[in-house]
Design a protein around this motif. Structure first.
Motif, PDB file in Angstrom:
ATOM      1  N   GLY A   1       0.877  -1.243   0.115  1.00  0.00           N
ATOM      2  CA  GLY A   1       0.037  -0.136  -0.032  1.00  0.00           C
ATOM      3  C   GLY A   1       0.673   1.293   0.198  1.00  0.00           C
ATOM      4  O   GLY A   1       2.161   1.109  -0.274  1.00  0.00           O
TER       5      GLY A   1
ATOM      6  N   LYS B   1       2.269   3.090   2.189  1.00  0.00           N
ATOM      7  CA  LYS B   1       3.222   3.049   3.113  1.00  0.00           C
ATOM      8  C   LYS B   1       4.793   2.850   2.427  1.00  0.00           C
ATOM      9  O   LYS B   1       5.706   3.288   2.931  1.00  0.00           O
ATOM     10  CB  LYS B   1       3.203   1.941   4.270  1.00  0.00           C
ATOM     11  CG  LYS B   1       2.215   1.986   5.090  1.00  0.00           C
ATOM     12  CD  LYS B   1       1.939   1.031   6.167  1.00  0.00           C
ATOM     13  CE  LYS B   1       0.659   1.188   6.871  1.00  0.00           C
ATOM     14  NZ  LYS B   1       0.386   0.152   7.864  1.00  0.00           N
TER      15      LYS B   1
ATOM     16  N   ASP C   1      -6.091   4.111   0.569  1.00  0.00           N
ATOM     17  CA  ASP C   1      -5.127   3.044   0.516  1.00  0.00           C
ATOM     18  C   ASP C   1      -5.809   2.183  -0.581  1.00  0.00           C
ATOM     19  O   ASP C   1      -5.231   1.382  -1.171  1.00  0.00           O
ATOM     20  CB  ASP C   1      -5.258   2.613   1.898  1.00  0.00           C
ATOM     21  CG  ASP C   1      -4.580   1.326   1.870  1.00  0.00           C
ATOM     22  OD1 ASP C   1      -3.334   1.551   2.439  1.00  0.00           O
ATOM     23  OD2 ASP C   1      -4.806   0.119   1.431  1.00  0.00           O
TER      24      ASP C   1
ATOM     25  N   ARG D   1      -3.918   0.802  -3.965  1.00  0.00           N
ATOM     26  CA  ARG D   1      -3.725  -0.649  -4.217  1.00  0.00           C
ATOM     27  C   ARG D   1      -4.331  -1.095  -5.751  1.00  0.00           C
ATOM     28  O   ARG D   1      -3.780  -1.714  -6.559  1.00  0.00           O
ATOM     29  CB  ARG D   1      -4.173  -1.672  -3.245  1.00  0.00           C
ATOM     30  CG  ARG D   1      -3.327  -1.155  -1.966  1.00  0.00           C
ATOM     31  CD  ARG D   1      -4.025  -2.150  -0.726  1.00  0.00           C
ATOM     32  NE  ARG D   1      -3.371  -1.643   0.635  1.00  0.00           N
ATOM     33  CZ  ARG D   1      -2.442  -2.225   1.196  1.00  0.00           C
ATOM     34  NH1 ARG D   1      -1.977  -3.570   0.650  1.00  0.00           N
ATOM     35  NH2 ARG D   1      -1.987  -1.828   2.358  1.00  0.00           N
TER      36      ARG D   1
END
Length: 132
Positions: free
Chosen positions: A19, A21, A35, A39
């Motif tokens: 994701g 991060k 998020d 994705r």
């Protein structure tokens, strides 16, 4: 071209699995909707590489498929420019991405066009060799 396709493959795979991060900078306060979308979009980015790799044996013949991919990547670079203008300068990693998308794709299109032209100029180049 094959090695360059490894970038969206790896980036898309990591983006789907981890994701946002994985993005440089602070991504600790990413909303669930962002998020999810991040994705999802990375699945498309991931799919670019196998399509490009499938064209490599016939790169001079795969003009339509490659131009479509290069056009979409170029459009993505334009979208990044809109983001830069509206939200500020992106991380240096993404400045490099913009360069690849806006400069690299036209260069690759010219290269592929030259290969395609050479193939059309010499139709006997792919003809089977007669044996006696």
């Amino acid at each position: 071209m094959g090695a360059l396709a490894g970038i969206p493959f790896a980036s898309g795979l990591i983006g789907m699995a981890v994701g946002p991060k994985t993005l440089p900078g602070d991504s600790s306060e990413v909303m669930a909707t962002l998020d999810s979308e991040y994705r999802f979009i990375n699945a498309f980015w991931f799919s670019v590489a196998p399509i490009v790799w499938s064209t490599l044996p016939r790169v001079e013949e795969e003009t339509t498929k490659l131009r479509l991919i290069m056009g979409v990547v170029f459009a993505g670079g334009l979208a990044r420019l809109i983001s830069w203008r509206r939200t500020g300068r992106p991380h240096p990693v993404f400045l490099g991405a913009i360069a690849i998308e806006l400069v690299g794709m036209p260069v690759m299109a010219v290269w592929q066009n030259r290969l395609a032209s050479r193939g059309q100029c010499n139709p006997t180049a792919l003809a089977p060799v007669a044996t006696t």
